[in-house]
Design a protein around this motif. Structure first.
Motif, PDB file in Angstrom:
ATOM      1  N   GLY A 685      44.087  30.787  46.110  1.00 27.46           N
ATOM      2  CA  GLY A 685      43.871  30.600  47.762  1.00 27.46           C
ATOM      3  C   GLY A 685      42.335  30.636  48.241  1.00 27.46           C
ATOM      4  O   GLY A 685      41.996  31.002  49.383  1.00 27.46           O
ATOM      5  N   GLU A 686      41.465  29.903  47.425  1.00 21.92           N
ATOM      6  CA  GLU A 686      40.008  29.897  47.748  1.00 21.92           C
ATOM      7  C   GLU A 686      39.457  28.809  47.591  1.00 21.92           C
ATOM      8  O   GLU A 686      38.325  28.638  46.952  1.00 21.92           O
ATOM      9  N   LEU A 687      39.898  27.683  48.232  1.00 19.91           N
ATOM     10  CA  LEU A 687      39.302  26.624  48.380  1.00 19.91           C
ATOM     11  C   LEU A 687      38.296  26.528  48.795  1.00 19.91           C
ATOM     12  O   LEU A 687      36.962  25.642  48.450  1.00 19.91           O
ATOM     13  N   HIS A 688      37.788  27.052  49.965  1.00 12.12           N
ATOM     14  CA  HIS A 688      36.570  27.233  50.625  1.00 12.12           C
ATOM     15  C   HIS A 688      35.879  28.686  50.647  1.00 12.12           C
ATOM     16  O   HIS A 688      34.733  28.936  51.306  1.00 12.12           O
ATOM     17  N   THR A 689      36.177  29.536  49.724  1.00 13.82           N
ATOM     18  CA  THR A 689      35.437  30.717  49.384  1.00 13.82           C
ATOM     19  C   THR A 689      34.430  30.427  48.483  1.00 13.82           C
ATOM     20  O   THR A 689      34.373  29.666  47.406  1.00 13.82           O
TER      21      THR A 689
END
Length: 764
Positions: A685-689
């Protein structure tokens, strides 16, 4: 801030100072400049700046937390606790909680530190899990420590520091057998070394076999530290006509012992602020012939630099009693007691010194041995002084057996973590289950070195730890006249006690089993006058043993190094000292540091290739065909983040062009984004992290797939990513283009690929 976040501390310092000249009371500028000063090793200046930032904005908890982090780095832990603990009620952030927990652990409060960390939910915060693993290691909680380290390595599989902490903790965990330990260390080596050992980077070093060699030592511990006391005798005895000593200190200690080491060194270089790339380049620039690691997997190590072959000959010695896991280490120096010839030694070839691997320089200010407490108080006293993490369950069982055999004896324990009641209770309860009453136990607080040495006066006989033996503490005990009984374990770390005792001339105290341990303990206590006489004469006996004599060790080690150097010289191919040419495709503007450090400018001439004539390349060309570059022109080709900008149909042509311009036997080194790493981040869930901080800014999984958006939006559409690779697809693409001996490794969200052009090209 961008320069600071990218690790360019010198440039960041310059820019912050310019800002400070305009805004001399700006709290943020003072704070950031203070952090940079700390990272550059300027401790006093850092504290002044960070305190000034707090004074300028006293209500800001983040600035106080920054000052607290500096106090932790400077090991002023009690001050850090006083500053940080009250901030918890004000919402101390994760970084502040980590620093508070570190300060608590170093102050002997690992239980309190563990509570600070477990109160915070941080499922995807790698630093949280790394700190928790370290705290649980100090508390002896192997199960939780293992889970924490595995958690952080699932997020950052290339984090060498976390790997080292995990491996050191594993040495303390008696549940792990030797084969499991070897497998863990081998996995570390495979992950951290990647393709680097296979790259034929030549060295500029003079190949003369008999000349004076430049000997480099990398260590965090050349000062008042057990390794410092164990290294000083042989470093002082090294033949200066044969070896020139260069020390790369990864930690500044500012103590009299460090001054002794500095006096021995032709060059003393503080490198704690240098990146691995920068340190690798420095060692190569200095033309170090033989580089010695004195840390292994202990704090402050720089094993990733060794993994990339910083020197022609690389040696591991003293700091860590086991394999490093690195194939790039040519020799691990040990002895037949720690590493018996009939047992596996590890990844590196093992050289066993005839008179043992340990030497000791006694502290000059040590108190004189006192009368045994058996005579003073009429009651025998056993003791264990050392790292609480080494107080394993098996050791407690053996200690209890000795205490049952001598029922009038008291048991004196001294460790930093035993300042905390809950850790004392753990020991008390464990020994209670073995039939040892709590009133027989004496817990001593940790202290400064002189007081620590004086505390040996409270013990008649010391007992060694398992599964990880003591080393510095054993030497201290012997110097203070106290016999040490050591029980051999099932791993090299558990056989150090035998090595030390054999070298010191007390082989009877190295016990093979519990029965021998009990018998030796009873024999030592049976005659109090003999015990007192032994205590008085112990220092004379040590002076007559090899333990305090560095000359023989230095001679034997020097001979080993000389043989290794001669072997390296013999293996060098003809023409290895000539100038090599590396074709740097997609070079961009000419800047230092764009080539990996292995491309030593003393050995390599860079030929620059770019499509943009404004950057003044040697060849103006597209990577699709490299038409202006003659065939068989370069010894090596380096391409960094170029191929992903091609359409899939263009990739085969580009790789074939790479192949064409290389000389037979030449190699291509290619790096580009790792799509598998991006996919793993997306599944979390870290596409933009942010995954890591680049010089241009934070990089996310989205950037790995599509491109670094700010570059494209600033008018550079060619920076779009039009294709992508996993390790397997990149390897196959290189093989399809005619490369052989292809290797691809994953490292920090990038793929690094190595492929060689055949000496004879059999393609149609």
């Amino acid at each position: 801030m961008d320069r600071h976040n990218a690790g360019e501390f010198v440039e960041a310092e310059r820019l912050y100072e310019e800002l400070l000249s305009v805004h001399p009371t700006n709290a943020d500028v003072l704070h950031n400049l203070g952090l940079v000063a700390l990272q550059l090793g300027h401790a006093d200046r850092a504290l002044r700046l960070l305190q000034a930032a707090v004074d300028a904005a006293p209500a800001r908890a983040d600035l106080q937390a920054g000052l607290g982090s500096a106090l932790v780095l400077l090991q002023r832990h009690r001050e850090a606790i006083e500053l940080l603990a009250p901030l918890i009620e004000r919402g101390l952030d994760l970084a502040g909680r980590r620093n508070l927990s570190i300060a608590l652990t170093r102050s002997g409060q690992p239980g309190a530190a563990q509570r600070v960390m477990t109160q915070t939910a941080a499922e995807s915060d790698a630093e949280h899990w790394a700190t928790l693993g370290n705290i649980c290691t100090d508390a002896g909680d192997w199960r939780t420590a293992t889970e924490a380290y595995e958690r952080v390595l699932s997020l950052r599989p290339d984090d060498a520091t976390v790997w080292s902490n995990r491996l050191l903790m594993a040495q303390y965990d008696e549940r792990l057998d030797p084969s499991t330990l070897l497998d863990l260390h081998t996995r570390f080596g495979q992950r951290i070394e990647g393709i680097w050992p296979a790259i034929p980077f030549p060295f500029a070093n003079d190949r003369s076999r008999d000349r004076r060699l430049r000997l480099g030592v990398v260590s965090a511990d050349l000062g008042e530290h057990p390794v410092g006391y164990l290294a000083l005798p042989w470093l002082q005895a090294l033949d200066a006509s044969k070896f020139e000593l260069h020390v790369y200190a990864t930690r500044t200690r500012h103590d009299p012992m460090q001054q002794k080491f500095q006096a021995l060194a032709a060059a003393w270089v503080e490198v704690q602020h240098l990146s691995d790339d920068a340190l690798l380049a420095k060692v190569r620039e200095d033309q170090v012939d033989v580089l010695i690691d004195l840390s292994g997997h202990t704090a402050g190590n720089r094993l990733p630099v060794f993994a990339r072959r910083a020197a022609p000959v690389q040696v591991s010695l003293l700091g860590y009693p086991a394999t490093t896991g690195l194939r790039a280490i040519d020799l691990r120096i040990s002895d037949a007691w720690i590493d018996p010839p009939d047992l596996p030694c590890g990844v590196e070839p093992c050289v066993r010194l005839a008179q043992g691997v340990f030497r000791y320089a006694p502290p000059e200010q040590a108190p004189l041995p006192a009368e045994p407490p058996l005579l003073r108080i009429g009651r025998p006293s056993f003791g264990v002084f050392g790292n609480y993490a080494k107080f394993g369950p098996e050791a407690l069982v053996h200690w209890a057996a000795v205490l049952r055999a001598v029922p009038t004896a008291r048991f004196v324990l001294k460790a930093a973590a035993l300042a905390e009641q809950e850790q004392q209770s753990r020991i008390t309860e464990a020994l209670g289950r073995e039939g040892i009453a709590a009133d027989r136990l004496v817990f001593l607080p940790w202290s400064d070195h002189f007081q620590h040495l004086s505390a040996y006066q409270e013990v008649d006989v010391m007992l060694d730890t398992l599964p990880f033996n003591l080393a510095g503490n054993t030497c201290e005990a012997l110097w203070m006249g106290v016999p040490v009984l050591s029980l051999a374990g099932n791993r090299p770390a558990g056989r150090m006690g035998r090595s030390l005792l054999e070298t010191a001339g007390f082989r009877d105290w190295a016990c093979a089993n519990e029965s021998e341990l009990i018998a030796q303990a009873q024999a030592l206590l049976a005659d109090p006058s003999r015990l007192a006489d032994l205590r008085r004469r112990m220092r004379d006996r040590l002076h007559a043993s090899p333990l305090l004599e560095g000359q023989g060790f230095a001679q034997e080690l020097g001979d080993v190094i000389r043989r290794a150097w001669a072997q390296w010289c013999d293996l060098q191919p003809e023409g290895s000292t000539r100038t090599h040419h590396v074709l740097h495709v997609g070079c961009g503007h000419p800047e230092a540091g764009k080539l990996p450090p292995g491309f030593d400018p003393q050995q390599w001439r860079e030929l620059r290739v770019d499509l943009d004539p404004k950057v003044h390349p040697d060849f103006v060309a597209s990577i699709e065909d490299l038409a202006p570059v003659p065939s068989h022109h370069a010894d090596a080709l380096y391409s960094s983040h170029n191929v992903e900008h091609l359409f899939p149909s263009q990739v085969p042509k580009a790789l074939q062009a790479f192949h064409r311009v290389l000389k037979p036997g030449g190699f291509a080194l290619i790096t580009l984004p790792d799509l598998q790493s991006a996919a793993e981040a997306i599944l979390r869930g870290e596409l933009h992290t942010p995954l890591y901080q680049s010089p241009a800014g934070p990089v996310t999984a989205h950037h790995l797939i599509y491109s670094y958006t700010p570059f494209v939006e600033s008018g550079n559409p060619f920076m779009l990513h039009k294709t992508g690779f996993t390790a397997d697809t990149l390897a196959q693409s290189l093989r399809d283009a005619g490369f052989e001996r292809v290797q691809v490794s994953r490292h920090k969200f990038a793929l690094w690929a190595l492929g060689f052009k055949p000496q004879v090209d059999h393609r149609p």
